[in-house]
Design an enzyme around this catalytic site. Sequence first.
Site, PDB file in Angstrom:
ATOM      1  N   LEU A  65      42.975  36.348  19.728  1.00 37.14           N
ATOM      2  CA  LEU A  65      43.130  34.851  19.715  1.00 37.14           C
ATOM      3  C   LEU A  65      42.791  34.097  18.522  1.00 37.14           C
ATOM      4  CD1 LEU A  65      41.443  33.094  23.091  1.00 37.14           C
ATOM      5  CD2 LEU A  65      43.599  34.255  22.247  1.00 37.14           C
ATOM      6  N   ARG A  66      42.606  35.387  17.868  1.00 41.99           N
ATOM      7  CA  ARG A  66      42.607  34.919  16.421  1.00 41.99           C
ATOM      8  C   ARG A  66      41.994  33.636  15.552  1.00 41.99           C
ATOM      9  NH1 ARG A  66      45.380  39.172  15.395  1.00 41.99           N
ATOM     10  NH2 ARG A  66      47.610  39.298  16.463  1.00 41.99           N
ATOM     11  N   ASP A 156      39.159  47.886  19.359  1.00 43.87           N
ATOM     12  CA  ASP A 156      40.697  47.478  19.344  1.00 43.87           C
ATOM     13  C   ASP A 156      41.132  47.022  18.090  1.00 43.87           C
ATOM     14  OD1 ASP A 156      43.268  47.391  20.271  1.00 43.87           O
ATOM     15  OD2 ASP A 156      43.310  45.387  20.594  1.00 43.87           O
ATOM     16  N   HIS A 182      40.570  51.480  21.654  1.00 44.91           N
ATOM     17  CA  HIS A 182      42.400  51.595  21.259  1.00 44.91           C
ATOM     18  C   HIS A 182      42.830  53.380  21.235  1.00 44.91           C
ATOM     19  CE1 HIS A 182      45.441  49.617  18.246  1.00 44.91           C
ATOM     20  NE2 HIS A 182      45.547  51.642  18.005  1.00 44.91           N
ATOM     21  N   HIS A 235      45.841  49.779  26.129  1.00 43.68           N
ATOM     22  CA  HIS A 235      47.783  49.446  26.002  1.00 43.68           C
ATOM     23  C   HIS A 235      47.900  50.971  26.266  1.00 43.68           C
ATOM     24  CE1 HIS A 235      46.069  50.078  22.176  1.00 43.68           C
ATOM     25  NE2 HIS A 235      46.012  48.690  22.109  1.00 43.68           N
ATOM     26  N   ASN A 281      52.098  47.696  18.037  1.00 44.10           N
ATOM     27  CA  ASN A 281      50.905  49.046  18.350  1.00 44.10           C
ATOM     28  C   ASN A 281      50.322  49.297  19.574  1.00 44.10           C
ATOM     29  OD1 ASN A 281      49.596  51.274  16.903  1.00 44.10           O
ATOM     30  ND2 ASN A 281      48.704  50.360  16.016  1.00 44.10           N
ATOM     31  N   ASP A 308      48.080  42.341  25.606  1.00 40.44           N
ATOM     32  CA  ASP A 308      47.891  43.225  24.467  1.00 40.44           C
ATOM     33  C   ASP A 308      48.052  41.128  23.663  1.00 40.44           C
ATOM     34  OD1 ASP A 308      47.035  43.822  21.917  1.00 40.44           O
ATOM     35  OD2 ASP A 308      48.826  45.705  22.985  1.00 40.44           O
TER      36      ASP A 308
END
Lengths: 431, 313
Positions: A65-66, A156, A182, A235, A281, A308
């Site tokens: 969500l940055r 991650d 990850h 992922h 990625n 993701d």
Amino acid sequence: MTPPDLVVADAAVPGRDGRWTLVCAAGQVLELVPHDPAARFPEARVIEAKGQLLLPAMTDAHTHLREPGQEWKEDIASGLAAAAGGGFSNILCMANTDPVNDNESVTRLMLRRASDAWPHGPRLFPVGALTMGLAGKQLAPMEELLAAGCVAFSNDGEPVADTELFRHALEYAADLAPVIDHCEDPYMAKGAGANEGVMSARLGLRGQPDVAEALQVARDILLAEYLNAPVHLAHVSCRRAVELIADAKRRGAPVTAETCPHYLTMTDAALFGYDTMAKVNPPLRTDDDRLALIQALREGVIDILATDHAPHAAHEKETPFEDAKNGITGLDTALGSLWELVRLGQLTAEDIAQRFAWRPAEIFKLPHCRFAPGDPADFCLFDPEQSWVVTPETLRSKGKNTPLLGQSLTGRVTLTAVNGHVVYELARAGA
Amino acid sequence: MNWPHKDLLDVSQLSREDVDVVMRTAASFREINARPVKKVPTLKGKSVVLFFAEPSTRTKTSFDIAGKRLSADTFGLAKSGSSLQKGETLKDTVLTLQAMNPDAIVMRHASSGAADFVARRVSCAVINAGDGWHAHPTQALLDLFTLREVWGDDLVGKTVTILGDVAHSRVARSNIRLLTMLGVTVRLCAPRTLLPKDARALGAKVFHELEPALENADAVMCLRLQLERQEAGLLPDLREYARRFCLTKARLKNAAPDVKVLHPGPINRGVEIASDLADAGNSLILDQVASGVAVRMAILYLHITRKEKGETA
């Protein structure tokens, strides 16, 4: 008994024949009953589903969500808007913010921003950093993060290369909360945005081999078994990893795994023309990998779906391929893009309910709705016949970075409720 | 002839007829390069930006001379000294260039696909002078021009061995595409660390030992070895590479009797190719340089005059 205040009438429900009516009161499910056109609920808001699909609201175990730090890509308010529009009630947001979520003040800031913007949900569940600054050198204060509201720990975006440290991270976290890894051997994957294979050879792009992912998956499986400590594999994108996970589960290893809609619906053919929107990625893989993932999801080898969701600003993708940021925005389009697989008979609506709603909530111990009395009234309505074109305007996320832009999807979320509060209605949102 | 392409991004966009047009046009310009006064007014008043975001001497000079011999004004722009070094995005740099209204941008960039990225954002012609590991179309065209000088127009049945660092080579990829399109059998020869994992997908036969790769070959194209490959763990050292793969006269003994040797330069003598072989009579290395100017004159001419021809058609 509390009188019904929210009713969804005349809905289809995955796994059940006929039409159904969901009756809710005070944020909880009262009952799910066969639809009776003559039934009246005078004190309730009655939503006429008209045959739309009633699904449990979903849990996305993997979003970015940055906020704090990169609000030009996304902020918590816009990310939760996208979540609501996508049919999600629970969102786990990753720790690779700026500053990194490796202390309680960042966690609390995230939770405050969420409750200020979306007091009735979707619910935000921060994922704390596994190591300080995601640097892979020193464990983060996991109990502090847990107490502040984190529900899992992860590096991650910055895979932990030091196996000894990762071992200790698993041991330490085992009594606190799940670890999400990850899976990428950082020595093999340096700077690669494409799957190593025919497409990368033709385009002259640095390739990331699928074994870079599988090596780390194998490491994590061995450690999880050795320590009897759970690991959630993020992922997963390739057949080799699926085969390792299947073997591990046959042995009873404490591992769970996720994959994402884009790995089920796209291949590295999407990179043709150096489309930076398809740069992600781990990279999009081959059709063989895609089919292996679909089968693994149906069989439960892959436990859950996660988006993701990785929003980026336009200028961060409008560059030559190798300079472009990795990531696809995913919350808005998750269900619509997956529905194509349902139409093709490769997945069912029950698979989606199981893998995108119930199982992720179980793994991370979050509230969820199975339509049983007392469950939180977390649901969404999905119109499987509604066609829509993915445009910047139809995406509620700030991130418009998806290779689906301009494409038509069939199937759309029309309403989302969390704890009995309608947090999204397509008819009102427009677009 | 109305040239159908706004840009030259790779040889894969060209038909066999297009290639013939380039070859014929280059042949007509080659004669200018032998004149005492090596200049014609063909592109007078036209502007060509030489935008090299990666170091280059040969290709940049070759395009510069090609443009000037056609009377175009050429302007050099390197990454050092440009706004790119100050953090400006490639998009903003090329939009700035576009606003100055050049007729063509010749560009070299370290990222595969960069020329395509620029071509979609500017209205003038974009000539790819090398993008990452992807393509170097004018090098492939000048190599073809050089070989046709020796072999004639029909290359069907010929065998060309490309030797060296294919994995990181835009020259190799463009040559494979062009030569196979024209009926040439292409062999690739390198240690596995210097080949793409799926090298066969490029349409060539793959060898890891030199001798079988050279058997009955009509030409050998050596590739330049970037010296930092050994630091990246792809090679033990240059001496070891030379022991296995350096092209020598002795190693060519089973090649076709009149085998030709090419190299895009600059050469690491004694590493990719033995010094005496580089200077031998069957070496076409300097012919390639000479062909380069003629081919690049042809490419600039065809792309810059394309619109006028289209308008009068």
